[in-house]
Design a protein around this motif. Structure first.
Motif, short mmCIF file in Angstrom:
data_model
loop_
_atom_site.label_atom_id
_atom_site.label_comp_id
_atom_site.label_asym_id
_atom_site.label_seq_id
_atom_site.Cartn_x
_atom_site.Cartn_y
_atom_site.Cartn_z
N GLU A 32 -39.98 -31.54 30.46
CA GLU A 32 -41.53 -31.36 30.06
C GLU A 32 -41.69 -32.07 28.75
O GLU A 32 -41.23 -31.42 27.69
CB GLU A 32 -42.13 -29.91 30.65
N TRP A 33 -42.95 -32.76 28.75
CA TRP A 33 -43.26 -33.31 27.65
C TRP A 33 -44.16 -32.16 26.69
O TRP A 33 -44.54 -31.29 27.29
CB TRP A 33 -44.33 -34.22 27.78
N PHE A 67 -39.93 -36.23 17.73
CA PHE A 67 -38.47 -36.03 17.39
C PHE A 67 -38.30 -36.65 15.87
O PHE A 67 -39.27 -37.74 15.91
CB PHE A 67 -37.65 -36.61 18.51
N ALA A 68 -37.34 -36.09 15.23
CA ALA A 68 -36.95 -36.85 14.07
C ALA A 68 -35.31 -37.20 13.83
O ALA A 68 -34.64 -36.25 14.16
CB ALA A 68 -37.75 -36.04 12.88
N ARG A 114 -40.59 -41.38 19.71
CA ARG A 114 -39.94 -40.37 20.78
C ARG A 114 -40.62 -39.09 20.50
O ARG A 114 -40.90 -38.49 19.29
CB ARG A 114 -38.61 -40.26 20.85
N LYS A 115 -40.91 -38.40 21.73
CA LYS A 115 -41.53 -36.90 21.80
C LYS A 115 -40.28 -36.20 22.19
O LYS A 115 -39.61 -36.59 22.79
CB LYS A 115 -42.81 -36.79 22.31
N VAL A 116 -40.48 -34.84 21.80
CA VAL A 116 -39.85 -33.74 22.37
C VAL A 116 -39.98 -33.48 23.73
O VAL A 116 -41.11 -33.17 24.10
CB VAL A 116 -39.71 -32.63 21.67
N VAL A 117 -39.05 -33.50 24.71
CA VAL A 117 -39.19 -32.97 26.05
C VAL A 117 -38.36 -31.53 25.90
O VAL A 117 -37.07 -31.39 25.38
CB VAL A 117 -38.79 -34.00 27.13
N LYS A 118 -38.42 -30.46 26.83
CA LYS A 118 -38.18 -29.33 26.96
C LYS A 118 -37.67 -28.84 28.30
O LYS A 118 -38.35 -29.17 29.46
CB LYS A 118 -39.12 -28.27 26.38
N ARG A 159 -33.35 -29.10 24.28
CA ARG A 159 -34.61 -30.14 23.71
C ARG A 159 -33.72 -31.53 23.82
O ARG A 159 -32.53 -31.63 23.68
CB ARG A 159 -35.04 -29.66 22.37
N ARG A 160 -34.46 -32.63 23.94
CA ARG A 160 -33.95 -33.84 23.83
C ARG A 160 -35.18 -34.98 23.22
O ARG A 160 -36.52 -34.49 23.52
CB ARG A 160 -33.37 -34.44 25.16
#
Length: 310
Positions: free
Chosen positions: A216-217, A222-223, A260-264, A283-284
């Protein structure tokens, strides 16, 4: 939507994958979050009301893909394809395929559809698609901390949303890979794919599918790891929390400067021998322009905002 009081909790894990460390105390304020991921039926209502076109359905611009023949620039998305047998699990390209024509309407590509899947979580959703739906509902995407707080269901520091044992009493409490990944599913009929939302018990906050089913977005960037010493993981580089748009670009892909954003939360493709990420700390990083057949989302809201019908 379920209203949660917020508070302090232990976020992350020092016991599993490096991108989840270090575990640390975090505070979140009161907020509300959807009881389950957005379904195909809900997303279809949004598209019907707004004529919205997802990223996977839009024509690709040749300028964004230098060197790629025009004939290959058809709209599409990344689709999971089981392999013919055991493979090297370090090479994700063996089971992921760019599929022209794949989208939320056609989750396996041309010839597939949504019949019998109205209550499945919508997939092949890019980050801006999720944000567009949330705005239409008068909602927003959760932060990574909000998402993890909600997913834990009050079990602070536990490995799973239901406790510390993966299968208490031998019972599976979430939808993840059953069989030999990535080639053989032992589910009835050898079925691959998400399950209808709410197919498994809720967590302590009454929320469904906070483990497995679909990644899920979240709203967070992300860093890269400071110093560039990121350790490899099954789903992407190991990196700390708290990033910026500029810093979220993958340094290993200089020719593709996509933030990029974090998905969980893990997905139906999590397999114990490959990716035990059906846990709240998991997380990825996910490129914001890339939907896949195991990525969806759920909405959140500030307290007092439960959104408009849809």
């Amino acid at each position: 939507m379920t209203a949660l009081p917020g508070g302090r909790f232990r976020m992350g894990s020092d016991r599993h994958y490096p991108e989840e460390a270090p575990a640390h105390e975090v505070s979140v304020g009161p907020f509300a979050i959807a009881q389950h991921p957005v379904t195909n039926a809900q997303f279809a209502a949004f598209v019907g009301a707004t004529d919205y076109v997802t990223v996977a359905e839009r024509p690709l611009r040749a300028a964004d893909y230098p060197g790629v023949p025009a004939a290959r620039l058809a709209p599409g998305s990344m689709v999971f394809r089981p392999t013919r047998g055991p493979v090297d699990l370090r090479d994700l390209s063996q089971w992921w395929e760019w599929m022209p024509g794949a989208s939320w309407r056609k989750p396996e590509g041309p010839g597939s559809g949504l019949r019998g899947r109205k209550q499945h979580p919508v997939v092949h959703i890019a980050h801006e698609d999720a944000e567009a739906y949330a705005r239409w509902r008068g909602l927003r995407l959760p932060t990574e901390a909000e998402w993890e707080y909600a997913a834990r269901g009050g079990l602070d520091g536990a490995d799973y949303t239901w406790g510390d044992e993966a299968q208490p009493g031998g019972r599976r409490l979430a939808h993840w890979w059953l069989g030999d990944f990535p080639w053989r599913s032992t589910r009835p009929g050898g079925v691959h794919g998400p399950a209808p939302v709410g197919s498994y018990p809720p967590n302590g906050y009454g929320l469904f599918d906070t483990a497995g089913n679909v990644w899920e977005w979240t709203a967070d960037w992300f860093a890269p790891t400071p110093g560039g010493d990121a350790a490899p993981s099954c789903c992407g580089p190991a990196e700390p929390r708290g990033g910026t748009e500029q810093g979220s670009v993958d340094p290993a892909q200089p020719g593709r400067p996509i933030p990029r954003k974090v998905v969980k939360g893990g997905s139906w493709l999590c397999a114990d021998e490959y990716c035990r990420r059906y846990r709240p700390a998991a997380r990825r990083p996910q490129p914001v322009d890339t939907g896949m057949s195991h990525i969806g989302f759920r909405c959140a809201a500030d307290v007092g905002g439960t959104g408009s019908p849809g």
